[in-house]
Scaffold this motif. Structure first.
Motif, PDB file in Angstrom:
ATOM      1  N   PHE A 183      -0.330 -46.867  10.601  1.00 41.10           N
ATOM      2  CA  PHE A 183       0.726 -47.856  10.383  1.00 41.10           C
ATOM      3  C   PHE A 183       1.897 -47.703  11.342  1.00 41.10           C
ATOM      4  O   PHE A 183       2.737 -48.581  11.417  1.00 41.10           O
ATOM      5  CB  PHE A 183       1.242 -47.771   8.941  1.00 41.10           C
ATOM      6  N   THR A 184       2.003 -46.553  12.022  1.00 43.40           N
ATOM      7  CA  THR A 184       3.175 -46.377  12.877  1.00 43.40           C
ATOM      8  C   THR A 184       2.836 -46.505  14.348  1.00 43.40           C
ATOM      9  O   THR A 184       3.675 -46.268  15.200  1.00 43.40           O
ATOM     10  CB  THR A 184       3.835 -45.011  12.640  1.00 43.40           C
ATOM     11  N   ARG A 185       1.596 -46.870  14.658  1.00 41.15           N
ATOM     12  CA  ARG A 185       1.242 -46.980  16.071  1.00 41.15           C
ATOM     13  C   ARG A 185       2.040 -48.066  16.754  1.00 41.15           C
ATOM     14  O   ARG A 185       2.388 -47.954  17.924  1.00 41.15           O
ATOM     15  CB  ARG A 185      -0.245 -47.297  16.212  1.00 41.15           C
TER      16      ARG A 185
ATOM     17  N   TRP B 147       4.989 -48.876  16.262  1.00 43.59           N
ATOM     18  CA  TRP B 147       6.421 -48.630  16.366  1.00 43.59           C
ATOM     19  C   TRP B 147       6.857 -48.256  17.780  1.00 43.59           C
ATOM     20  O   TRP B 147       8.032 -48.382  18.126  1.00 43.59           O
ATOM     21  CB  TRP B 147       6.829 -47.472  15.447  1.00 43.59           C
ATOM     22  N   THR B 148       5.918 -47.749  18.549  1.00 41.00           N
ATOM     23  CA  THR B 148       6.297 -47.300  19.878  1.00 41.00           C
ATOM     24  C   THR B 148       6.328 -48.499  20.813  1.00 41.00           C
ATOM     25  O   THR B 148       5.360 -49.245  20.886  1.00 41.00           O
ATOM     26  CB  THR B 148       5.276 -46.290  20.421  1.00 41.00           C
TER      27      THR B 148
ATOM     28  N   ASP C 146      -0.451 -42.404  10.578  1.00 39.93           N
ATOM     29  CA  ASP C 146      -0.743 -42.687  11.978  1.00 39.93           C
ATOM     30  C   ASP C 146      -0.994 -44.166  12.187  1.00 39.93           C
ATOM     31  O   ASP C 146      -0.364 -44.817  13.017  1.00 39.93           O
ATOM     32  CB  ASP C 146      -1.973 -41.887  12.431  1.00 39.93           C
TER      33      ASP C 146
END
Lengths: 109, 542, 217
Positions: free
Chosen positions: A89-91, A93-94, A87
């Protein structure tokens, strides 16, 4: 009745190995290996931990059940870390609306 | 004195209740059966305290402006209700009462592996519970049982640290119970009792214990961090200094989602016992139910992010958690199918425990299906934080876990007390509970879907009718819960004496007198038949 | 014969079952401890990845020499603990007490150095978040976060060491009273050993994670 009695020499050998590893990991920390520094440090720590678990904690001579218990605990820790980091680390990406971008950049740092 | 005379046998035979008298013999006991009763008394007490909070909440929600309390007080009420019901009632209920009593008996052992740790777990539980009560009496806490940051760490001016510490301590009791069960089930089964001859209640307790052991420590650390942040203002969860409030939610829900399975798995174990005993039939799909218990325990640790879909969690993580949350429903569904198949062509009798079991199957299915609604990301965006969620988890926790708990208490009551409870009153209460429950919580599905937020002391006027229905249901439910308190207590003295096996059921616990002697069995039993071996021979009703 | 029946608790059928059960029980408890520290490690890993420069700067402020010495002390204590268990297995009372005492002394030394030397130094230098923080240089917020984790991690570890010291004290007293007079009764010492070694393993991971990732080159 008294379980497996380990020869003194083996304990001392393991202890010596642990000290060597400690010296090694300390020394490596002063050499620039880039991101491999972390890998090396963790790998050596895993080796040291395994030595303590296998020999000092008698896992080498214990039933499979105790090894499974230890393994399960590490797997569960891995679940906690990996899904949490998945979660965190990919926030970024949006894509965010451009009108918000400036505000966000200001707030980080 | 009534006309029922006390039979002499029960007084002249020595069993675990009369082997010694006096408060010290109870407070210093290491007998798992007495410890189970200590827990029974404590959790019953906490249940009614938590229930009182619920009564006040439902009274307040009779009018849109809030009928009896200010919002600040209402916040404390729902927090108290949640903390007490989750940590001091649901988590310990079946494991610490029925589990403690039955695990050694069902495996043919004299006691658990660590009887003194068992007693310690009760004292630790009481310490945590009393600390939580203290935090409530001295002002309460308003963060909800979820202690979300930054309210809990920075902005709340209520007794957060005391409450968190109380929960931490109570959690330790949960760990000790789980530890005891795992070791006992691994190492102390009677000769001939292989894993696949164990009653399914034991599989359920084993799976529950795995969750207690691996999950509770993370709750402990999350609450410790909240307390430390509150004390030292250090900023682990404070975005202004680079911290992340959602990190708390990760750590908290890593435990608290599996925790809901701690609450439901034991109840499912009870249902497996009830469904077989009251249809006099082998369980359908024994290994499926056994494996599904373990599968639930494992998969339950992979889905916690579904509580955080709208918390700012990455949508990619959300996708993964949503998919896994669908997966976790499958083993539960497998159980429901297997129980239903067990009932099919069984010789079904509708005693009170069976009424609770059938109620469980229906209500748990409804609650579980609505869980799928919530697992669907797009739907959850709309119903997160509404009464839909509340209805969902109350269907599972109350319609599921509590009904299973009551069914189990009634089923094993003759074994525990040596007396039969009055069947008519028991069936009546089960019916009242069922009606009251549905009237309380079904309208909440509608309310949530229509948009009423949870944890609000006030609401828009158009929601009043449904709220009044719900509050009316709650009063009926309350009556339904109070009646068993009366007749079960009554039966301990005036109920007809029960023989070893009043239900004619299979299982080692029914092969020993009611109440059992302290060491459970005269001689260690040797197990030759599979669990639920109904129909293989005449089972004596004694 | 007599001593072995006295050693057997009544819920167990034989000594083997009792020993297996108590060892399994301790391993299960250690699993809970792994998850307990695991939560903290998770948070640490997270913030280290977000704020690497600040965490590296914070790590460089720690004294590697003291950390290494403390690591050696703890490893030594694990050796003496393992030898103590061995002595209990052979019912050698004098040797047992000696090694338990050595382990205890090494453990106390570790905690004394950690708290009395390192923590005290950090506090006096103004690197104690929430208590005495004075550093205002670049990245100070993240360096402070590093020290938050430093104090939490080493503090909770030290707490476990203190508990271990308490357990060792009890064992020494029991040993002096002849509790471990026959090999069958060694299990309590072994189980305490498992706990002690585990606390050592936690430090084996803490040492590099806190002291050695500072880009000290």
């Amino acid at each position: 009745m008294a379980g497996h009695v380990v020869p003194k020499k083996l304990y001392i050998l393991v202890f010596a190995a642990l000290i060597v590893f400690t010296a090694l990991t300390t020394g490596v920390a002063f050499i620039d290996l880039g991101k491999w520094n972390t890998v090396a440090a963790l790998a050596i720590a895993v080796c040291k931990g395994s030595l303590v678990a296998l020999f000092f904690m008698h896992l080498r001579w214990s039933s499979g059940l105790m090894r499974i218990v230890l393994l399960a605990a590490f797997m569960w820790f891995a679940i906690l870390v990996s899904l949490t980091l998945a979660d965190e680390f990919t926030r970024q990406w949006t894509p965010v609306p451009s009108s918000w971008q400036a505000q966000i950049q200001q707030n980080i740092r | 004195m009534g006309t029922a005379t006390v039979e002499p046998q029960i007084e002249s035979r020595v069993h675990y209740l009369n082997v010694s008298y006096g408060i010290k013999s109870w407070l210093l006991t290491t007998d798992h059966k007495r410890i189970a009763l200590l827990y029974l008394a404590s959790i019953t007490f906490f249940f009614f305290v938590g229930g009182a909070a619920a009564v006040l909440m439902r009274l307040n929600l009779i009018t849109p402006e809030g009928a009896i309390v200010e919002p600040a007080t209402y916040n404390k009420l729902f927090s108290m209700h949640g903390i007490i019901m989750v940590f001091l009632f649901l988590i310990p209920s079946i494991p610490a009462v029925l589990g403690n009593f039955l695990v050694p008996m069902m495996i043919g052992a004299r006691d658990l592996a660590f009887p003194r740790i068992n007693l310690l777990s009760w004292y630790v539980f009481m310490a945590g519970g009393l600390l939580i009560l203290y935090s409530i009496i001295t002002g309460g806490v308003n963060t909800g049982w979820t202690f979300y940051t930054p309210l809990s760490t920075t902005y709340s001016n209520t007794n957060v640290i005391t409450a968190a510490l109380g929960v931490f301590i109570a959690g330790f009791s949960s760990i000790l119970t789980g530890l005891n069960f795992v070791v006992t089930i691994h190492k102390m089964r009677a000769p001939g009792m292989t894993w696949f001859k164990m009653p399914l209640f034991l599989w359920a307790m084993y799976a529950t214990s795995i969750i207690q052991i691996l999950g509770t420590p993370v709750l402990a650390i999350s609450l410790t961090l909240v307390a430390l942040e509150r004390l030292f203002h250090v900023g682990v969860f404070d975005p202004a200094v680079g911290g992340d409030p959602v990190l708390f939610q990760h750590l908290f829900w890593f435990y608290s989602h599996p925790a809901v399975y701690i609450m439901i798995l034991p109840s499912m174990g009870v249902i497996s016992e009830l469904v077989t005993a009251f249809s006099k039939k082998r369980i359908f799909g024994y290994s499926f139910i056994a494996f599904s218990s373990v599968a639930i325990a494992v998969i339950s640790f992979l889905v916690w992010g579904h509580h955080m879909f709208v918390a700012g969690q990455s949508i990619y993580a959300g996708l993964v958690f949503s998919l896994l949350s669908f997966a976790v429903a499958i083993p539960s569904a497998i159980k429901v199918f297997n129980w239903t198949a067990t009932l099919y062509k069984g010789s079904v009798s509708y005693d009170a425990p069976m009424l609770y079991a059938i109620g469980f199957i229906g209500l748990f299915t409804m609650g579980g299906l609505t869980g799928l609604f919530l697992a669907t990301l797009a739907v959850d965006v709309h119903v997160h934080g509404t009464y839909f969620v509340i209805a969902h988890f109350h269907y599972i926790m109350v319609g599921g876990a509590v009904m299973g708990y009551l069914g189990g208490i009634h089923y094993w009551w003759p074994k525990i007390s040596g007396r039969l409870y009055p069947e008519g009153w028991a069936r009546l209460s089960a019916a009242i509970i069922f009606v009251g429950f549905n009237l309380t919580f079904f309208p909440q599905y509608v309310l949530g879907y229509l948009g009423m937020p949870r944890r609000y002391a006030v609401y828009p006027p158009e929601f009043q009718v449904l709220n009044v229905m719900s509050s009316a249901g709650a009063s009926i439910l309350g009556v339904g819960y109070l009646i068993p308190l009366v007749y079960l207590a009554w039966s301990m003295r005036y109920g007809p004496v029960a023989g070893p096996n009043p239900w004619g059921a299979k299982g080692l616990e029914w092969q020993t007198p009611s109440p059992p002697p302290t060491e459970n069995f005269e001689e260690t039993p040797i197990v030759t038949e599979e669990a639920y071996a109904y129909g293989t021979e005449e089972t004596q009703v004694a | 014969m007599h001593s072995s029946t006295v050693a057997l608790a009544e819920q167990f059928d034989d000594l083997d079952q009792q020993h297996e059960a108590s060892s399994l029980g301790m391993w299960v408890f250690l699993a809970t401890e792994i998850m307990f520290f695991g939560g903290l490690f998770t948070a640490y890993i997270l913030f280290r990845n977000f704020y690497l420069p600040g965490f590296e700067a914070g790590s460089r402020l720690l004294n590697v020499r003291i950390g290494a010495i403390n690591t050696a002390i703890l490893l030594c204590s694990s050796l003496t603990m393992a030898l103590a268990v061995r002595a209990a297995q052979m019912a050698k009372k004098g040797v047992l007490i000696t090694f338990l005492l050595l382990t205890l002394l090494l453990g106390v030394t570790f905690v004394a150095i950690k708290l009395g030397l390192e923590w005290r130094h950090d506090y006096l230098e103004g690197f104690a978040p929430g208590v005495h923080w004075t550093f205002n240089g670049p990245d100070w917020r993240h360096i402070e976060l590093f020290f938050v984790f430093y104090f939490f991690l080493t503090g909770i570890h030290a707490l476990h060491m203190v508990i271990g010291v308490g357990i060792l004290t009890v064992l020494i007293i029991l040993a002096a009273r002849g509790r471990f007079s026959s090999p069958e009764r060694y299990n309590a010492v072994e189980v305490a050993g498992l706990y002690w070694h585990f606390v050592d393993i936690v430090w084996i991971f803490l040492y590099p994670l806190l002291y050695l990732i500072g880009g000290r080159y």
